[in-house]
Design an enzyme around this catalytic site. Structure first.
Site, PDB file in Angstrom:
ATOM      1  CD  GLU A  34      -4.080   9.582   0.880  1.00  0.00           C
ATOM      2  OE1 GLU A  34      -3.188   9.461   0.420  1.00  0.00           O
ATOM      3  OE2 GLU A  34      -5.394   8.860   0.554  1.00  0.00           O
ATOM      4  CB  CYS A  73      -0.831   0.073   1.401  1.00  0.00           C
ATOM      5  SG  CYS A  73      -2.199   1.083   1.044  1.00  0.00           S
ATOM      6  CG  ASP A  74      -1.372   4.645  -0.928  1.00  0.00           C
ATOM      7  OD1 ASP A  74      -1.631   3.542  -1.635  1.00  0.00           O
ATOM      8  OD2 ASP A  74      -2.198   5.511  -1.066  1.00  0.00           O
ATOM      9  CE  LYS A  75       0.360   7.963   2.867  1.00  0.00           C
ATOM     10  NZ  LYS A  75      -0.716   7.307   1.915  1.00  0.00           N
ATOM     11  CB  CYS A 102      -5.757   1.418  -5.101  1.00  0.00           C
ATOM     12  SG  CYS A 102      -6.416   1.257  -3.613  1.00  0.00           S
ATOM     13  CB  SER A 120      -6.212   9.795  -2.255  1.00  0.00           C
ATOM     14  OG  SER A 120      -6.392   8.544  -3.046  1.00  0.00           O
TER      15      SER A 120
END
Length: 618
Positions: A507, A183-185, A256, A533
Site C-alpha cells: 500500500e 485487521c484488513d486482510k 482503524c 490504503s
C-alpha cells in the site's frame, strides 16, 4: 439504544424463523462437498455409531456429519484418544464440533483482543451443546508495516489465512466455522476459506477502534499519525506536536476507525450475508461485542440445523449488495481486490466491469474518514450498518431477498431493526448525496489496458493532467518529496510495486499521507501498480494492470510524459505514440524478482493480476 440495536440483530436467528429457508430462496449445490474428490467428505453413514444421541438437520443428516468421521468410527480410536486428551468426554463425541479461527496476536491494536473474543465464542458454542475448538492463524498489521519492506507481506497474509483456516477445518473434520478477524486482510482471508470448506460459517468482526483525541479535543485516528509526518516535514507542526498526535491516535483495541479497509470489508461482508447484524459496526471495546460473540453459538447451531452453508448464501446478487455498501459508504479501493478474490473462491463471475456498474448505480452518501469527518463508532451510534442497509433497501438499491447467516433474508432482518436516527448528519439522503455515483471508478487506457482502480470522491475534481514524475519504488518517491522534486501539477508514478514486482502489492499510504501533509494533496495526482490504503485520499489511481514487473505500459513511462486522467470518461492515457511505446518496450528488460527465497518468492510466482483479485489458487 445501542443495546436494543444489537439485541434486535441477534434475536433474528432464534425460533421465530422457520427451520428452512423458503423454497424459492434455498440454493443448494447438487454436489458440493469438494471440487477435489481426494479431499475429506462428510460421513453420512450410520451403520457405525458410538454415540446414539445424535442431533439431525432438516434433511435428516447428523449435525456432526464431518466430525463423526473421526468420533464415531471404531477404527479411529487414536483420533478419539487424542480428543479425550483435550478434555472431551464420551457424550461430547456425538456433538458437532465448531472450529473457532481467530487472528489474535499481541502486536497490533486491531488484533490484540481477539483471543478474549474467541473465548466468548467458545462459551456461547458450548452453551448450546456444541464443542468449540479454538485455533489461531496469522496476521500482519498494515499500520505497522506501511512504508517499510514489511508491507510486502501484507496482501499475501490474506491467502495464508485462507489456506490455514481451510487446512485446519479439513484436517480436523470440524462441522462448522466461526472466524474472528481484526485487521484488513483478515476478513477476506476468512471468507475465502469459508468458500473453500463450505461448512456452516459466521464471521465475527473484532470491531472498530474508538477515536483518539488531541490535547485540544480534536478526533484522531491512525491516518492522523501518518499525516503528522508530512505536516512535520513541511514545517506545519514541530516534532513535539507530531509525537503528541502519534501517542494519542490509537487509544486501545480495535481496527482503524474510519471507513478504511478493515471497516469497509466488515461492512461489505455483513452485506454479503456472512455476519450477524451490527457485527461490522459495534466497537471492539463495547460490551455488546462480547455479547455478540456469546450469541454466535445459537446462530451457528441454527445454521447446522438448517444445513445452510456459505455457498447456499452467497450469489452474484450478494456481491452486488456488498459492492453497493462499499460505494455508499465511501469504502476502500482494496475492497475491489478482495471481493474479486472472494468471488473466485465462490465460483461467482465478478469482474471490474461489475464494480463499475455498482459505482454507476450507487450514490456516495457517507461523510466518513478518510475523505469525510466521522468514524465508524459515530455511524454505529446513529443506527449502524443495518440502518444504512435499511435505507438502501427502501430505495431499491440492494437485494432484500438474499439469504444471510441469521437464516433469514436481508429484508426479513431489516424489517425488525430501527432506521437511521432522523436527525443524523453522517449518512446523506439518496436524494442529496455527496456524489451522485460511487467514488470508485475503473479506468482503462494505454496506461492501463487491463484496468485500474481510482478513488474519486469528487472533492479532487474529475480530471487531472500533468507531466509524469516517475519513481521505481515507494522509498524513492519519499526521498524525492524530501528533496523537493515533486511539484504542484505533476502526476506521481510509483511502479514496480505490483503483486509480482513489489512483491505483494504494498500500500502507498505513507506516500499519500506525506503528500497530504506537505500540502500537495489537491495539486498532484498519484498512480501506481501497487495499492492504496483505505486511509489514502486525494486524486489517486492504483491497481494499474498489467503491472510494471511483467512489462505493462506503466513500466515504459518516462519523466515529463504528459498523463491524462479523466474519471468522467474512465480513461487514463499517456501522450506517447504506440510506435514510441513499442520502441521503449523492445529495450525494456524485466528486473529480477525482489525475493530470491521464501514465502514472497512463492507468492510472486503464483499470484494472479490485480484485475483478477491477486489470487494464488487459479
Amino acid at each position: 439504544l445501542q443495546f436494543l440495536y444489537l439485541i434486535g440483530g441477534l434475536v433474528l436467528f432464534f425460533p421465530s424463523y422457520p427451520s428452512t429457508p423458503p423454497p424459492m430462496m434455498r440454493r443448494t449445490l447438487a454436489k458440493r462437498c469438494f471440487q477435489n474428490p481426494g479431499l475429506p467428505k462428510p460421513d453420512l453413514q450410520t451403520q457405525e455409531t458410538i454415540n446414539t444421541e445424535i442431533e439431525r438437520d432438516v434433511n435428516g443428516a447428523p449435525l456432526n456429519k464431518y466430525s463423526r468421521r473421526i468420533t464415531q468410527r471404531r477404527s479411529c480410536g487414536a483420533s478419539q484418544a487424542m480428543l479425550y486428551g483435550t478434555g472431551m468426554q464420551f457424550n461430547d463425541m456425538g456433538k458437532p464440533q465448531v472450529g473457532i479461527s481467530g487472528m489474535w496476536y499481541d502486536g497490533n491494536s486491531c488484533n490484540m483482543h481477539l483471543g478474549m473474543l474467541a473465548d466468548a465464542v467458545k462459551k456461547g458454542v458450548q452453551d448450546v451443546g456444541l464443542v468449540g475448538m479454538r485455533f489461531n492463524t496469522i496476521g500482519v498489521s498494515d499500520g505497522i508495516s506501511n512504508g517499510t519492506p514489511g508491507m510486502c507481506y501484507s496482501l499475501q497474509s490474506r491467502d495464508i489465512i485462507a489456506d490455514s483456516i481451510e487446512t485446519v477445518m479439513e484436517a480436523q473434520w470440524y462441522d462448522a466455522n466461526v472466524s474472528i478477524p481484526g485487521c484488513d486482510k483478515n476478513m477476506p482471508g476468512c471468507v475465502m476459506a469459508m468458500a473453500r470448506h463450505n461448512r456452516p460459517s459466521i464471521m465475527v468482526y473484532g470491531g472498530t477502534i474508538r477515536a483518539g483525541k488531541s490535547p485540544t479535543g480534536q478526533k484522531l485516528d491512525i491516518i492522523s499519525a501518518f499525516q503528522a509526518y508530512g505536516e512535520y516535514v513541511s514545517g506545519k507542526i514541530d516534532d513535539n506536536e507530531r509525537a503528541e498526535v502519534v501517542k494519542r491516535a490509537c487509544p486501545g483495541a480495535g481496527a482503524c476507525g474510519g471507513m478504511y479497509t478493515a471497516n469497509t470489508m466488515a461492512s461489505a461482508i455483513e452485506a454479503l450475508g456472512l455476519s450477524l447484524p451490527y457485527s461490522s459496526c459495534t466497537p471492539a471495546t463495547d460490551p455488546k461485542k462480547t455479547m455478540e460473540c456469546e450469541a454466535v453459538g445459537g446462530a451457528i447451531k441454527n445454521l447446522l440445523k438448517m444445513d445452510l452453508k456459505p455457498r447456499d448464501i452467497v450469489t452474484k446478487k450478494s456481491f452486488e449488495n456488498a459492492l453497493t455498501m462499499v460505494m455508499a459508504l465511501g469504502g476502500s479501493t482494496n475492497a475491489v481486490l478482495h471481493l474479486l478474490a472472494i468471488a473466485n473462491g465462490f465460483g461467482v463471475d465478478l469482474t471490474l466491469d461489475d464494480v463499475q456498474a455498482a459505482s454507476d448505480r450507487t450514490p456516495y452518501l457517507a461523510d466518513l474518514k478518510p475523505s469525510g469527518v466521522f468514524v465508524m463508532e459515530d455511524l454505529h451510534q446513529i443506527g449502524g450498518v443495518p440502518g444504512v442497509m435499511k435505507m438502501l433497501l427502501a430505495e431499491g438499491l440492494i437485494h432484500g431477498d438474499e439469504l444471510t447467516v441469521t437464516g433469514a433474508t436481508h429484508a426479513q432482518n431489516l424489517a425488525k431493526l430501527p432506521a437511521l436516527d432522523a436527525d443524523q448528519c453522517i449518512i446523506h439522503p439518496v436524494a442529496k448525496p455527496l456524489k451522485p455515483e460511487g467514488h470508485i471508478q475503473i479506468l482503462y487506457g494505454n496506461l492501463a489496458p487491463e484496468g485500474s482502480v481510482a478513488k474519486i470522491t469528487g472533492k479532487e475534481g474529475l480530471a487531472f493532467s500533468g507531466p509524469a514524475v516517475v519513481y521505481d519504488c515507494e522509498e524513492a518517491m519519499l526521498e524525492g518529496l524530501q528533496k523537493g522534486e515533486i511539484k504542484a501539477g505533476q502526476v506521481i508514478i510509483i511502479r514496480y510495486e505490483g503483486p509480482k514486482g513489489g512483491p505483494g502489492m504494498p500500500e502507498m499510504l505513507t506516500p499519500t499521507s506525506a503528500v497530504m501533509g506537505a500540502g500537495l494533496g489537491d495539486s498532484v495526482a498519484m498512480l501506481t501498480d501497487g495499492r492504496f490504503s483505505g486511509g489514502s485520499h486525494g486524486f489517486i489511481v492504483g491497481h494499474v494492470t498489467p503491472e510494471a514487473q511483467v512489462g505493462g505500459p506503466i513500466a515504459l513511462v518516462e519523466n515529463g510524459d504528459m498523463v491524462h486522467i479523466d474519471a468522467s470518461k474512465r480513461s487514463m492515457m499517456v501522450d506517447v505514440s504506440d510506435e514510441v511505446m513499442a520502441a521503449r518496450k523492445a529495450k525494456w528488460v524485466a528486473p529480477p524478482l525482489e525475493a530470491a527465497r521464501g514465502t514472497l518468492r512463492k507468492y510472486a510466482k503464483l499470484v494472479s493480476s490485480a484485475s483478477t483479485g491477486c489470487v494464488t489458487d487459479l
